[in-house]
Design a protein around this motif. Structure first.
Motif, mmCIF file in Angstrom:
data_model
loop_
_atom_site.group_PDB
_atom_site.id
_atom_site.type_symbol
_atom_site.label_atom_id
_atom_site.label_comp_id
_atom_site.label_asym_id
_atom_site.label_seq_id
_atom_site.Cartn_x
_atom_site.Cartn_y
_atom_site.Cartn_z
ATOM 1 N N ARG A 17 0.829 -1.211 0.000
ATOM 2 C CA ARG A 17 0.000 0.000 0.000
ATOM 3 C C ARG A 17 0.859 1.254 0.000
ATOM 4 N N ARG A 18 1.993 1.207 0.669
ATOM 5 C CA ARG A 18 2.882 2.378 0.644
ATOM 6 C C ARG A 18 3.415 2.614 -0.765
ATOM 7 N N THR A 19 3.708 1.516 -1.453
ATOM 8 C CA THR A 19 4.178 1.650 -2.831
ATOM 9 C C THR A 19 3.077 2.233 -3.718
ATOM 10 N N ILE A 20 1.849 1.765 -3.506
ATOM 11 C CA ILE A 20 0.721 2.298 -4.273
ATOM 12 C C ILE A 20 0.612 3.808 -4.054
ATOM 13 N N ILE A 21 0.747 4.214 -2.808
ATOM 14 C CA ILE A 21 0.690 5.646 -2.487
ATOM 15 C C ILE A 21 1.749 6.412 -3.274
ATOM 16 N N GLU A 37 2.135 -2.868 -11.923
ATOM 17 C CA GLU A 37 3.432 -2.585 -11.294
ATOM 18 C C GLU A 37 3.829 -3.645 -10.274
ATOM 19 N N PHE A 38 2.907 -4.567 -9.998
ATOM 20 C CA PHE A 38 3.180 -5.585 -8.976
ATOM 21 C C PHE A 38 3.072 -6.999 -9.548
ATOM 22 N N GLN A 50 -8.877 -0.512 -2.412
ATOM 23 C CA GLN A 50 -10.135 -0.332 -1.693
ATOM 24 C C GLN A 50 -9.897 0.140 -0.255
ATOM 25 N N ILE A 51 -8.917 -0.485 0.387
ATOM 26 C CA ILE A 51 -8.581 -0.113 1.767
ATOM 27 C C ILE A 51 -8.104 1.335 1.818
ATOM 28 N N LEU A 52 -7.243 1.685 0.886
ATOM 29 C CA LEU A 52 -6.724 3.057 0.845
ATOM 30 C C LEU A 52 -7.842 4.055 0.561
ATOM 31 N N THR A 53 -8.804 3.628 -0.248
ATOM 32 C CA THR A 53 -9.929 4.499 -0.584
ATOM 33 C C THR A 53 -10.880 4.656 0.605
ATOM 34 N N GLU A 54 -11.092 3.534 1.308
ATOM 35 C CA GLU A 54 -11.981 3.564 2.476
ATOM 36 C C GLU A 54 -11.532 4.600 3.509
#
Lengths: 108, 108
Positions: A17-21, A37-38, A50-54
Motif C-alpha cells: 500500500r505504501r508503494t501504491i501511495i 506494477e506488482f 479499496q482499503i486506501l480508498t476507504e
DNA sequence: ACAAAATGCAATCATTTGACTGCGTAAATT
DNA sequence: AATTTACGCAGTCAAATGATTGCATTTTGT
C-alpha cells in the motif's frame, strides 16, 4: 472480513500500500495500471486500493469504465501530526528552521 | 506467531502501541507502570512493549529487577521520511518556511 | 532463608489480514 | 449485437495479530 477498524496508520502499515501511495502520488492511475506494477493478482491490488480508498488516502475519479485513483495527501497529515512532537528530538534541520522563524518575526 | 515482518510502520499501526510511545516519550517507564495506564492485562502490554523494542522504537535500561523503557525517537524518522515528500502537498506553513529559506541564502 | 514484586516466556484462541480464484457488470470496440 | 476490457464483489484459506491465562526467573525486603 474487512471490519471498519481501518485507519490511516493501519493503511500505511502494508508495504504494498505504501508503494501504491508513492505511485499514485506522481499521477492518477487506474487499478489495472497500478496492478501492472506488482506481481500480485489484480484483485489483490484492487483490495489494497479499496482499503486506501476507504480511509480516504485515495480518491476516485471515474471516466467511462476506467477509474482513476489519485492521492489525497491531506489524509497523511494524520501520520505527520503523530510524528511531529517527536521530530524535534532528532531533526536538526527542523531546529534550524525554527530558529530562522524566530529570527524573522514579521517576514510576511 | 510473531514473525520477523515487524517494521516501524507495522509497530505504530496499533493504537495501544502509539499510546505507549506517547507515554514513554515523556519519561522512561517500567512495563508495570505502562500496563497500569491500560485496561489490558500486563502480559498484553508487555507484548506490545516487546514489539516496540524489537523494532527499536523503545530501548531498555535495566536497574535491578526493574526495566525502564525509553523512547528512541530516531526510529520514528523512518515514518517521517515516508511522509516528507507528501508534506509539501498540504502543509502551507512548510511552503512558507521553504520560501523563507530561499529568501535567506546565507542566514547561518 | 522466604515471601513478595517485577518481568519474561509459552501455550492457547478468536479474529483479522492478505493472498488467491471465480463470477458479475458496465463501458468500449468490432 | 457480440466480444473484449476494466472493473468490483463474494468466497476461500493459511498465516499473523492481539488478547488471554499460567508458569518460571530474578531481585528486593523482612
Amino acid at each position: 472480513m474487512m471490519k471498519l477498524r481501518r485507519d490511516v496508520f493501519q493503511a500505511i502499515a502494508d508495504p504494498t500500500r505504501r508503494t501504491i501511495i508513492s505511485l499514485v502520488a506522481l499521477q492518477a492511475m487506474t487499478p489495472g495500471a497500478i496492478a501492472g506494477e506488482f506481481d500480485f493478482s489484480r484483485q489483490t491490488i484492487s483490495k489494497h486500493i479499496q482499503i486506501l480508498t476507504e480511509c480516504e488516502i485515495l480518491k476516485q475519479e471515474q471516466t467511462g469504465r476506467e477509474i482513476y485513483y489519485h492521492l489525497n495527501p491531506e489524509k497523511l497529515k494524520t501520520i505527520a501530526d503523530f510524528i511531529e512532537p517527536y521530530r524535534k528530538m532528532w531533526d536538526e534541520r527542523f531546529d534550524k528552521l525554527e530558529a530562522i522563524m524566530k529570527d524573522q518575526p514579521k517576514s510576511t
